[in-house]
Scaffold this motif. Structure first.
Motif, PDB file in Angstrom:
ATOM      1  N   ILE A 166       3.502 -10.689   1.839  1.00  0.00           N
ATOM      2  CA  ILE A 166       3.104  -9.276   1.792  1.00  0.00           C
ATOM      3  C   ILE A 166       4.337  -8.399   1.843  1.00  0.00           C
ATOM      4  CG2 ILE A 166       1.977  -7.438   3.112  1.00  0.00           C
ATOM      5  CD1 ILE A 166      -0.101  -9.575   3.983  1.00  0.00           C
ATOM      6  N   SER A 167       4.393  -7.414   0.963  1.00  0.00           N
ATOM      7  CA  SER A 167       5.500  -6.458   0.942  1.00  0.00           C
ATOM      8  C   SER A 167       4.969  -5.052   1.151  1.00  0.00           C
ATOM      9  CB  SER A 167       6.237  -6.531  -0.403  1.00  0.00           C
ATOM     10  OG  SER A 167       7.152  -5.460  -0.536  1.00  0.00           O
ATOM     11  N   LEU A 168       5.607  -4.304   2.036  1.00  0.00           N
ATOM     12  CA  LEU A 168       5.368  -2.875   2.209  1.00  0.00           C
ATOM     13  C   LEU A 168       6.549  -2.276   2.946  1.00  0.00           C
ATOM     14  CD1 LEU A 168       2.873  -2.056   5.089  1.00  0.00           C
ATOM     15  CD2 LEU A 168       3.821  -4.325   4.790  1.00  0.00           C
ATOM     16  N   SER A 169       6.695  -0.965   2.840  1.00  0.00           N
ATOM     17  CA  SER A 169       7.751  -0.267   3.588  1.00  0.00           C
ATOM     18  C   SER A 169       7.091   0.420   4.779  1.00  0.00           C
ATOM     19  CB  SER A 169       8.457   0.761   2.690  1.00  0.00           C
ATOM     20  OG  SER A 169       9.136   0.122   1.638  1.00  0.00           O
ATOM     21  N   TYR A 170       7.176  -0.208   5.938  1.00  0.00           N
ATOM     22  CA  TYR A 170       6.482   0.339   7.105  1.00  0.00           C
ATOM     23  C   TYR A 170       7.284   1.499   7.691  1.00  0.00           C
ATOM     24  CZ  TYR A 170       3.207   0.533  10.888  1.00  0.00           C
ATOM     25  OH  TYR A 170       2.218   0.967  11.748  1.00  0.00           O
ATOM     26  N   ASP A 171       6.615   2.648   7.851  1.00  0.00           N
ATOM     27  CA  ASP A 171       7.322   3.853   8.308  1.00  0.00           C
ATOM     28  C   ASP A 171       6.673   4.507   9.528  1.00  0.00           C
ATOM     29  OD1 ASP A 171       5.035   4.897   7.209  1.00  0.00           O
ATOM     30  OD2 ASP A 171       6.045   6.126   5.697  1.00  0.00           O
ATOM     31  N   ASN A 172       5.917   3.716  10.305  1.00  0.00           N
ATOM     32  CA  ASN A 172       5.312   4.182  11.558  1.00  0.00           C
ATOM     33  C   ASN A 172       4.250   5.254  11.373  1.00  0.00           C
ATOM     34  OD1 ASN A 172       6.904   2.436  13.082  1.00  0.00           O
ATOM     35  ND2 ASN A 172       8.529   3.940  13.355  1.00  0.00           N
ATOM     36  N   THR A 173       3.640   5.318  10.191  1.00  0.00           N
ATOM     37  CA  THR A 173       2.533   6.249   9.970  1.00  0.00           C
ATOM     38  C   THR A 173       1.213   5.495   9.993  1.00  0.00           C
ATOM     39  OG1 THR A 173       2.624   5.966   7.570  1.00  0.00           O
ATOM     40  CG2 THR A 173       3.986   7.732   8.530  1.00  0.00           C
ATOM     41  N   ILE A 174       0.127   6.249  10.159  1.00  0.00           N
ATOM     42  CA  ILE A 174      -1.193   5.630  10.138  1.00  0.00           C
ATOM     43  C   ILE A 174      -1.481   5.045   8.761  1.00  0.00           C
ATOM     44  CG2 ILE A 174      -2.345   7.812   9.571  1.00  0.00           C
ATOM     45  CD1 ILE A 174      -3.774   4.993  11.810  1.00  0.00           C
ATOM     46  N   ASP A 175      -0.894   5.667   7.715  1.00  0.00           N
ATOM     47  CA  ASP A 175      -1.111   5.149   6.366  1.00  0.00           C
ATOM     48  C   ASP A 175      -0.433   3.795   6.194  1.00  0.00           C
ATOM     49  OD1 ASP A 175      -2.200   5.630   3.652  1.00  0.00           O
ATOM     50  OD2 ASP A 175      -0.086   5.504   3.092  1.00  0.00           O
ATOM     51  N   SER A 176       0.756   3.628   6.777  1.00  0.00           N
ATOM     52  CA  SER A 176       1.423   2.321   6.719  1.00  0.00           C
ATOM     53  C   SER A 176       0.601   1.265   7.445  1.00  0.00           C
ATOM     54  CB  SER A 176       2.814   2.408   7.351  1.00  0.00           C
ATOM     55  OG  SER A 176       3.757   2.900   6.444  1.00  0.00           O
ATOM     56  N   ALA A 177       0.046   1.645   8.572  1.00  0.00           N
ATOM     57  CA  ALA A 177      -0.779   0.709   9.337  1.00  0.00           C
ATOM     58  C   ALA A 177      -2.019   0.327   8.535  1.00  0.00           C
ATOM     59  CB  ALA A 177      -1.176   1.333  10.670  1.00  0.00           C
ATOM     60  N   ARG A 178      -2.623   1.319   7.888  1.00  0.00           N
ATOM     61  CA  ARG A 178      -3.788   1.067   7.047  1.00  0.00           C
ATOM     62  C   ARG A 178      -3.421   0.147   5.888  1.00  0.00           C
ATOM     63  NH1 ARG A 178      -4.283   1.589   1.914  1.00  0.00           N
ATOM     64  NH2 ARG A 178      -2.980   3.448   2.031  1.00  0.00           N
ATOM     65  N   ARG A 179      -2.259   0.393   5.281  1.00  0.00           N
ATOM     66  CA  ARG A 179      -1.817  -0.438   4.152  1.00  0.00           C
ATOM     67  C   ARG A 179      -1.564  -1.882   4.605  1.00  0.00           C
ATOM     68  NH1 ARG A 179       2.279   2.506   2.452  1.00  0.00           N
ATOM     69  NH2 ARG A 179       1.008   3.707   1.013  1.00  0.00           N
ATOM     70  N   LEU A 180      -1.000  -2.042   5.800  1.00  0.00           N
ATOM     71  CA  LEU A 180      -0.771  -3.382   6.339  1.00  0.00           C
ATOM     72  C   LEU A 180      -2.098  -4.128   6.479  1.00  0.00           C
ATOM     73  CD1 LEU A 180       1.024  -5.566   7.625  1.00  0.00           C
ATOM     74  CD2 LEU A 180       0.818  -4.334   9.805  1.00  0.00           C
ATOM     75  N   ALA A 181      -3.107  -3.447   7.027  1.00  0.00           N
ATOM     76  CA  ALA A 181      -4.433  -4.064   7.159  1.00  0.00           C
ATOM     77  C   ALA A 181      -4.998  -4.428   5.790  1.00  0.00           C
ATOM     78  CB  ALA A 181      -5.377  -3.113   7.893  1.00  0.00           C
ATOM     79  N   HIS A 182      -4.803  -3.552   4.816  1.00  0.00           N
ATOM     80  CA  HIS A 182      -5.302  -3.775   3.457  1.00  0.00           C
ATOM     81  C   HIS A 182      -4.709  -5.048   2.852  1.00  0.00           C
ATOM     82  CE1 HIS A 182      -6.741  -2.240  -0.540  1.00  0.00           C
ATOM     83  NE2 HIS A 182      -5.742  -3.000  -0.970  1.00  0.00           N
ATOM     84  N   GLU A 183      -3.398  -5.182   2.922  1.00  0.00           N
ATOM     85  CA  GLU A 183      -2.746  -6.350   2.324  1.00  0.00           C
ATOM     86  C   GLU A 183      -3.091  -7.635   3.072  1.00  0.00           C
ATOM     87  OE1 GLU A 183      -1.640  -5.981  -0.500  1.00  0.00           O
ATOM     88  OE2 GLU A 183      -1.356  -3.806  -0.558  1.00  0.00           O
ATOM     89  N   LEU A 184      -3.273  -7.532   4.377  1.00  0.00           N
ATOM     90  CA  LEU A 184      -3.711  -8.704   5.146  1.00  0.00           C
ATOM     91  C   LEU A 184      -5.115  -9.131   4.721  1.00  0.00           C
ATOM     92  CD1 LEU A 184      -2.332  -7.689   8.646  1.00  0.00           C
ATOM     93  CD2 LEU A 184      -1.742  -9.797   7.422  1.00  0.00           C
ATOM     94  N   GLY A 185      -5.936  -8.156   4.317  1.00  0.00           N
ATOM     95  CA  GLY A 185      -7.268  -8.471   3.786  1.00  0.00           C
ATOM     96  C   GLY A 185      -7.175  -9.283   2.507  1.00  0.00           C
ATOM     97  N   HIS A 186      -6.231  -8.920   1.643  1.00  0.00           N
ATOM     98  CA  HIS A 186      -6.002  -9.722   0.437  1.00  0.00           C
ATOM     99  C   HIS A 186      -5.598 -11.144   0.819  1.00  0.00           C
ATOM    100  CE1 HIS A 186      -6.477  -6.897  -2.804  1.00  0.00           C
ATOM    101  NE2 HIS A 186      -5.571  -6.058  -2.336  1.00  0.00           N
TER     102      HIS A 186
END
Length: 581
Positions: A355-375
């Motif tokens: 999984i790749s993402l640029s985590y920036d301590n926002t709620i959107d980054s946290a949401r995106r992390l959950a999304h990719e983990l779902g994949h």
């Protein structure tokens, strides 16, 4: 979870591929040699069992190599080197398609006695059953047309990527100017911390795209023209293959959009609340309004809350997330080489993902992390079953987004329930609603545009002015005329329009979003949901999606009730948001 156990940089060395591009190419060269041997045999006779099994193994190998390529695109590697890599992988996939086509022809040439004798003697009928079932369905001419179209479209997709990646956007003021890449401009236009700078980059990006719009228009016109010509030869409508590939009927497709239309007043009421200070919002203001909300979620906090939220649904999900977070599956570090958003690259043969993402301590980054983990959870359920088809040809887009959106929705709802202050609830709920409206309005606008473009393209190619005008009209319809300005040159920005293998890429996202919300509602009511959901995901591609849904959940997707309930969840979120002071 202990913060020290979290790994924020993925481990690629544990996979079977070389991060050195030259060595990686050598690995692909060995795959090519093996395919050439099989291809030579397939031109002469029906493949032996050992060769069929070897072909299946090579398909899995190529798939993992393609995933590894996507991982390499985020590393500090010269783009031109990566362009040659994806070219090699595309060639390998074309080789496979050619071999399978030859095998189909050999099967089609058999009479019934020969076919029966061959079936009785082969030990790989699990791999060859589809070839037998499809016998005589497609003519040799149709297959040749499809192969030619696939290769041509792949070349045009590559051309689009090269043009886009070579773009330089000039930003800055007065005498202090600099050039940034397309990916950097897309990122800064939406997430730069300063509102004025976001708008400046957004404006300059659109100016750059406008200057290059003729070549994008030419590429897109050619791609749609090729597809329409292929459809004409096959005597099918342009949407037929997309619906079939996504495992749904036109009745289900229409029922979903009817539910959205039927709730347009409630959905667009969100903008009434947002328009207190201005007459109407622009698309850019809508997409970046969450940037003005200060709500921090560290990576370790996000990890803990994702795990805790999923534990209420299925402990296996939460344990799986712990594994991904601690075994080097996730690269969360921000880097210039990363584009906006994130991705999950499956390594089904290895039973892992990256999984790749640029985590920036926002709620959107946290949401995106959950999304990719779902994949990743979805890919985990898809066992490495031998096949003569690529996963891309099996994984319905309507199915592909189900698990990912399910995970992110569970996480977001959990965070909302934890929030005690109205300001915190708004900081979480606002982006959640805007994400929902992105699926139901922004993505729908893209679908409407694509659908209308195909209609007009039947007559003749469209020029830049016509394409841009069509795009803006479709966006206005999708948003219920609720915004004062829409997104310029959206049709040049998003690779979804230029996918060689997936026409009508957009509506499956809307489908997956509403479908996952509907399943989450079902999870609250069905004590056996956990194993049903896992079993449902594990059977990806084995039956059309609609049939799988009926088999596992007893839901008829062609009826409007399911979709109405799903959309009403979004409307309730909006009503809750409007009620917060």
């Amino acid at each position: 979870m202990e913060t020290s156990s979290l790994i924020t940089r993925w481990n690629l060395s544990s996979l079977q591929y070389e991060t050195d591009v030259k060595k990686f190419k050598n690995q692909m060269g060995m795959v090519k040699e093996k395919l050439l041997e099989i291809e030579k045999e397939s031109n002469l006779a029906v493949l032996r069992d050992s060769e069929v099994l070897k072909l299946s193994q090579l398909i899995s190998h190529i798939e993992s190599a393609e995933s590894f390529y996507y991982c390499l695109t985020t590393e500090d590697i010269e783009p031109s080197q990566l362009t040659s890599v994806i070219g090699i992988i595309s060639t390998l996939k074309s080789q496979v398609y050619s071999i399978v086509t030859n095998l189909e022809e050999r099967v089609n040439e058999m009479n019934e006695t020969q076919l029966t004798q061959w079936i009785n003697n082969t030990k790989q009928m699990n791999l060859l059953a589809e070839l037998v079932n499809n016998r005589k369905k497609n003519s040799k001419q149709e297959k040749m047309i499809s192969n030619f179209s696939r290769e041509t479209l792949s070349g045009l997709e590559d051309l689009y990527s090269q043009v886009r990646n070579n773009l330089k956007v000039e930003i800055g003021h007065a005498h202090v100017k600099k050039e940034i890449s397309f990916a950097e401009a897309m990122e800064q236009a939406l997430v730069h911390p300063e509102q004025n700078e976001r708008l400046h980059v957004f404006t300059e990006l659109n100016r750059t795209l406008e200057a290059q719009s003729n070549i994008f228009a030419s590429i897109y016109n050619q791609m749609v023209g090729i597809r329409l010509h292929e459809n004409k030869l096959k005597k099918i409508d342009y949407l037929d293959e997309s619906l079939k590939f996504n495992g749904i009927t036109s009745q289900t497709h229409d029922a979903m959009w009817y539910a959205v239309d039927n709730n347009m007043k409630g959905l667009s009421s969100y903008f009434n609340k947002k328009e207190v200070e201005t007459e109407k919002m622009s698309w850019h203001e809508l997409m970046t309004s969450s940037q003005n909300v200060s709500f921090s979620v560290t990576y370790s906090q996000a990890a803990d809350e994702i795990i805790n939220s999923l534990a209420t649904i299925d402990s296996n999900m939460s344990e799986f997330v712990k594994e991904a977070l601690t075994k080097g599956w996730i690269d969360a570090e921000p880097r210039k080489t990363k584009s906006s958003g994130g991705f999950c690259a499956p390594f089904i043969q290895e039973g892992e993902s990256r999984i790749s993402l640029s985590y920036d301590n926002t709620i959107d980054s946290a949401r995106r992390l959950a999304h990719e983990l779902g994949h990743a959870w979805h890919f985990k359920q898809m066992h490495d079953t031998p096949s003569l088809r690529f996963t891309d040809d099996l994984l319905e887009m309507t199915m592909a987004e189900t698990s990912s959106i399910f995970f992110e929705t569970v996480f977001t709802n959990h965070m909302l329930q934890k929030a005690n202050e109205a300001s915190v609830k708004k900081a979480i709920l606002g982006p959640k609603i805007e994400r929902s409206l992105n699926y139901l309005m922004s993505i729908r606008g893209a679908y409407l545009f694509e659908n209308e473009f195909y209609q007009y393209r039947k007559e003749s190619p469209l020029d830049v002015r016509q394409i841009e005008e069509l795009s803006l009209i479709c966006q206005e319809k999708a948003y219920g005329s609720s915004l004062r300005e829409y997104e310029p040159y959206v049709w040049t920005k998003y690779v979804q329009f230029y996918q060689a293998t997936i026409p009508f890429y957009n509506y499956p996202y809307s489908f997956g979003f509403l479908f996952s919300i509907g399943l989450l509602e079902r999870a609250k009511e069905d004590e056996h949901f956990n194993w049903k959901f896992k079993s449902f995901l594990s059977e990806t591609g084995r039956l059309p999606l609609e049939q799988l849904v009926k088999n596992h959940f007893q839901i008829d997707l062609s009826q409007p009730e399911f979709w109405q309930r799903a959309v009403q969840n979004v409307v309730r979120d909006i009503e809750q948001y409007k009620g917060l002071s």
